[in-house]
Design an enzyme around this catalytic site. Structure first.
Site, mmCIF file in Angstrom:
data_model
loop_
_atom_site.group_PDB
_atom_site.id
_atom_site.type_symbol
_atom_site.label_atom_id
_atom_site.label_comp_id
_atom_site.label_asym_id
_atom_site.label_seq_id
_atom_site.Cartn_x
_atom_site.Cartn_y
_atom_site.Cartn_z
ATOM 1 N N ASP D 19 22.893 -9.424 3.127
ATOM 2 C CA ASP D 19 23.639 -8.181 2.979
ATOM 3 C C ASP D 19 25.122 -8.260 3.229
ATOM 4 O O ASP D 19 25.500 -9.387 3.422
ATOM 5 C CB ASP D 19 23.001 -6.988 4.547
ATOM 6 C CG ASP D 19 23.306 -7.765 5.779
ATOM 7 O OD1 ASP D 19 24.222 -8.547 5.672
ATOM 8 O OD2 ASP D 19 22.354 -7.558 6.636
ATOM 9 N N TRP D 49 -7.049 -12.033 -4.472
ATOM 10 C CA TRP D 49 -7.820 -10.684 -4.052
ATOM 11 C C TRP D 49 -8.478 -9.756 -5.141
ATOM 12 O O TRP D 49 -9.373 -9.178 -5.105
ATOM 13 C CB TRP D 49 -6.566 -9.748 -3.281
ATOM 14 C CG TRP D 49 -5.804 -10.598 -2.370
ATOM 15 C CD1 TRP D 49 -4.639 -10.397 -2.051
ATOM 16 C CD2 TRP D 49 -6.614 -11.131 -1.223
ATOM 17 N NE1 TRP D 49 -4.358 -11.346 -0.883
ATOM 18 C CE2 TRP D 49 -5.379 -11.694 -0.330
ATOM 19 C CE3 TRP D 49 -7.860 -11.410 -0.705
ATOM 20 C CZ2 TRP D 49 -5.593 -12.449 0.928
ATOM 21 C CZ3 TRP D 49 -8.145 -12.178 0.494
ATOM 22 C CH2 TRP D 49 -7.136 -12.618 1.043
ATOM 23 N N THR D 61 -5.185 -8.277 2.642
ATOM 24 C CA THR D 61 -5.093 -8.203 4.182
ATOM 25 C C THR D 61 -4.020 -7.390 4.705
ATOM 26 O O THR D 61 -3.068 -7.876 5.075
ATOM 27 C CB THR D 61 -5.006 -9.782 4.624
ATOM 28 O OG1 THR D 61 -3.871 -10.210 3.933
ATOM 29 C CG2 THR D 61 -6.038 -10.481 4.264
ATOM 30 N N PRO D 62 -4.125 -6.149 4.675
ATOM 31 C CA PRO D 62 -3.204 -5.013 5.045
ATOM 32 C C PRO D 62 -2.918 -5.320 6.618
ATOM 33 O O PRO D 62 -3.632 -5.847 7.584
ATOM 34 C CB PRO D 62 -3.899 -3.694 4.782
ATOM 35 C CG PRO D 62 -4.932 -3.835 3.863
ATOM 36 C CD PRO D 62 -5.264 -5.391 4.008
ATOM 37 N N LYS D 92 -13.272 -7.135 13.225
ATOM 38 C CA LYS D 92 -12.987 -6.676 12.108
ATOM 39 C C LYS D 92 -11.244 -6.625 11.748
ATOM 40 O O LYS D 92 -10.617 -6.180 11.108
ATOM 41 C CB LYS D 92 -13.000 -5.082 11.844
ATOM 42 C CG LYS D 92 -14.495 -4.692 11.828
ATOM 43 C CD LYS D 92 -14.626 -3.106 11.277
ATOM 44 C CE LYS D 92 -15.896 -2.755 10.925
ATOM 45 N NZ LYS D 92 -15.940 -1.384 10.604
#
Lengths: 139, 139, 139, 139
Positions: D19, D49, D61-62, D92
């Site tokens: 930046d 995926w 894999t969120p 889960k």
């Protein structure tokens, strides 16, 4: 007599869009241009690509060619206006143009060739003939 | 007889570089092209822009013009080779070209015009004459 | 009795912000959060970091710690509201929080620790004591 | 006696990742972390995926939660090593951790909770129980 539809998309330049030289890092201009491209179709009433994937097999408008001329730098805090038109319809592609300004200043001009893309059997993307319904919406 | 220096930059395509159509979202190609541009200079022995800002006033190589032709789509898991050359030196700009391949497949070709940029009094960037030392390193 | 200033930043989700699963690729949320952080200071009247670099030696507000909880996915076409607050001022750092919503839906919550950063001799960044003028503007 | 599998992903920091303060803009760290996450699965032999979407309904894999502590700044030219582990398997969800270093320097540490995601009827993503085949590959 006819006129070409023009839709304006607005982008704010943020701190993180700029590089160590303090100006917009150029790939970010293409981020905004791509958003302006889809915004054009959305404003014309073309549904989301997820929906056209179901109805027309069209998954989006992949880019085939871009020619872009950068005129002035921009930096964070700037608000950019991106005026978008479709200037030519071909059999299986179209020309979309962009004029990016900050107030009176011209920042860049861009001319693209895009296609309406469909999934190809076995992977990859192929161009489909311009869907008449989409063209009618954009006229 | 002379030859033009060619430097190859390698990029991996990641999941997040792809869009909902499952292919590389095109602004990411420009991300890799810009990295390949600087990689070319680094491999030639040109110091970081922070250092050239002190010695030459050069803060980087802003893009003036790009013409890019996209041939095949790419997706995550792909490894891309980006072959970079400087094909022309002008007074205050130069032409840098890129050929992006995945194995035997041509993915895209890009031709750019860039400048060596210096800070302009009162803001913005201006082109400086090609620094002879940098040109010598890149020959 | 006192209240904490809250500033709302609005972000549109674009096609290119989404991944092959069709949902926002999570680093883009941090792009918007960082923009919302600076927007907070801008709305409070804090000048650009370029200017504070001259007056206070402050080059920005580097992130030290982030804890973010993702609740619902978002996709292109969504408009997100990002409500920003500073919930704690420490000697050399502050806590900035974000609540990202889409209408009634909570998308994510984020709590950050940031510093006011100055260039360190010899490279790198160091934290400076909270500048009283900036804190006064943000109260 | 057992040991936890650790996979190292390497990232180069490019000019455009930085930046106006000259250091990595933090959302780019999450770009590399996400690439390192998938790289872990790829190195363990988990298919793309796209393929698991067909076989297991798993589209990726969120991220559910991230806690990241930034220790040192990085800049262009740096090479970062990202060491990835899965430190906990729940019903889960699972915990994936990252340690980012530049030679001897610790740059950041990150701990995430992720799920294996499937498309939910009517839009959105839901967590599925950890697929035993994937867990076996990663052990």
């Amino acid at each position: 007599m006819s006129s070409i539809k023009e839709i304006v998309y607005t982008a704010r330049v943020e701190f993180g869009d700029c590089d160590p030289a303090g100006i917009v890092w150029f790939p970010n201009f293409f981020r905004w241009i791509d958003a302006a491209s889809r915004h054009f179709f959305a404003e014309c009433g073309v549904p989301r690509w997820e929906e056209t994937a179901q109805t027309l097999g069209v998954i989006g408008t992949p880019l085939v060619d871009t020619h872009t001329r950068f005129v002035k730098a921009a930096s964070y805090g700037d608000t950019l206006q991106i005026a978008v038109r479709i200037t030519e319809w071909r059999d299986k592609s179209f020309v979309q143009t962009y004029r990016v300004t900050r107030g009176e200043d011209l920042i860049l001009e861009c001319e693209e060739v895009r296609i309406f893309g469909a999934k190809r059997e076995g992977g990859g993307i192929r161009a489909v003939p311009i869907p008449p319904d989409i063209r009618a919406l954009c006229a």
